[in-house]
Design an enzyme around this catalytic site. Structure first.
Site, short mmCIF file in Angstrom:
data_model
loop_
_atom_site.label_atom_id
_atom_site.label_comp_id
_atom_site.label_asym_id
_atom_site.label_seq_id
_atom_site.Cartn_x
_atom_site.Cartn_y
_atom_site.Cartn_z
N SER A 246 7.30 4.43 -0.90
CA SER A 246 6.17 4.92 0.08
C SER A 246 6.86 5.51 1.17
CB SER A 246 5.64 3.66 0.54
OG SER A 246 4.99 2.83 -0.68
N ARG A 247 8.16 5.24 1.44
CA ARG A 247 8.95 5.92 2.72
C ARG A 247 9.25 7.34 2.63
NH1 ARG A 247 10.45 0.69 3.13
NH2 ARG A 247 9.94 -0.43 4.86
N GLY B 154 0.73 -1.09 0.17
CA GLY B 154 -0.05 0.02 0.14
C GLY B 154 0.77 1.33 0.00
N LYS C 36 13.47 -1.31 -7.71
CA LYS C 36 13.98 -0.39 -6.81
C LYS C 36 14.27 -1.44 -5.55
CE LYS C 36 13.00 2.98 -3.45
NZ LYS C 36 12.54 1.90 -2.46
N ASP C 37 13.50 -2.55 -5.45
CA ASP C 37 13.96 -3.54 -4.34
C ASP C 37 14.87 -4.45 -5.00
OD1 ASP C 37 12.87 -2.53 -1.70
OD2 ASP C 37 10.89 -2.45 -2.97
N LEU D 38 0.53 3.70 -2.14
CA LEU D 38 0.76 3.62 -3.29
C LEU D 38 1.36 4.80 -4.13
CD1 LEU D 38 -2.23 1.29 -4.67
CD2 LEU D 38 0.09 0.68 -3.87
N HIS E 81 4.34 2.11 -8.32
CA HIS E 81 3.35 0.98 -8.06
C HIS E 81 2.28 0.77 -9.40
CE1 HIS E 81 3.95 1.65 -3.68
NE2 HIS E 81 4.38 0.18 -3.88
N GLY F 250 9.07 -4.03 -8.75
CA GLY F 250 9.83 -2.99 -8.97
C GLY F 250 11.21 -3.13 -8.86
N GLN G 185 8.07 -9.13 7.69
CA GLN G 185 9.10 -8.57 7.05
C GLN G 185 9.95 -7.42 7.61
OE1 GLN G 185 6.93 -8.06 3.44
NE2 GLN G 185 8.42 -6.46 2.88
#
Ligand code: PAF
Length: 277
Positions: free
Chosen positions: A186-187, A30, A149-150, A32, A36, A147, A60
């Protein structure tokens, strides 16, 4: 968009209306953003039906404060998914995902469990593997969209798909960036104005490092990145490394492809970013 909180209802609906279709799946936690939504767009292009999940997976998070602070703007997320044309949202609780209390699945990650995010966030990828396995079992996707990014997460999930021999096509989708280059996350919403300004330097350092490929050794370029990032007084560098994009092992020359991985604390928030060379 249809919204389900129970996997049995989701499965019945998919069976009834989308039997024989390819099922594209975008798992999320979420909060988003456009990153996303670009995954939803890819899924819509490639698949007969697109399912997104929103579930903040408690197991996690190695840092309870990070879990507590994790944004959960579900109404806004639903609006964004509707606008993006997502067909189905699966928005379960812990009980529905794990059939009770969360349980950890551990698989052989071939060394990925020892480096970078695994080192900084012990247990993180066991939590990711556990939830992604449960979500894949619930949704039964044919295609999944993650994504870049991770980056380490994409390798871990690919490994999990191979480990369980799942008939799933995996897509890594490009990082989306703000106008000034900061990778969308999201962060980012948690950054103070000053941190937000400093955060621009992450992508700047990555871009400049990428330009030095071939001119200096990978170790020299890593040293350059550390120096550049350290110029930002309150940034704590966790890693800034150039490694093999298939297994994240160190590289000693530029004979093969490479990925530059960076993680910093700014300090309210931990940010990661990467560039494929
Ligand atoms: O990348 C994420 O948002 C999460 O790690 C994922 C894949 C949804 C699992 O909780």
């Amino acid at each position: 968009m249809q919204i389900f909180t129970k996997k049995t209802e989701l499965q019945d609906y998919l069976k009834k209306w989308f039997a024989g279709n390819t099922i594209g799946f975008v798992p999320t936690m979420g909060a988003l953003h456009a990153g996303h939504l670009s995954l939803i767009e890819q899924s819509k292009k490639k698949c007969g039906v697109t399912v997104c999940s929103i579930f903040v997976n408690p197991i996690q998070f190695n840092d309870p404060a990070d879990l507590a602070k994790y944004p959960r703007p579900i109404e806004h997320d639903i609006e964004l998914l509707e606008k993006a044309g997502c067909d189905i949202l699966y928005n379960p609780d812990v009980n529905d995902v794990y059939d009770g209390e969360p349980s950890i699945i551990q698989i052989d990650l071939g060394g990925l469990e020892k480096v970078f995010e695994s080192k900084q966030r012990p247990g993180h990828f066991d939590g990711v593997v556990s939830v992604v396995k449960k979500l894949f079992d619930a949704v039964k996707p044919t295609d999944v969209f993650f994504g870049q990014k991770d980056y380490q997460q994409t390798l871990v999930v690919r490994k999990m798909i191979r480990y369980y021999n799942m008939p799933i096509k995996f897509y890594t989708c490009p990082i989306l960036r703000e106008a000034d280059g900061l990778a969308m996350s999201s962060r980012n919403a948690r950054l103070t104005a000053e941190e937000r300004e400093q955060a621009i330097n992450i992508y700047k350092a990555l871009k400049e490092a990428a330009l030095k490929q071939g001119l200096y050794t990978p170790t020299q370029v890593e040293e350059y990145m550390y120096t550049e990032l350290q110029k930002n007084s309150f940034m704590e560098i966790e890693y800034a490394s150039i490694v093999d994009p298939t297994d994240l092992k160190p590289i000693i020359d530029w004979q093969h492809s490479a990925v530059i991985l960076v993680a910093v604390k700014v300090p309210s928030t931990r940010l990661i970013d990467n560039v494929l060379l």
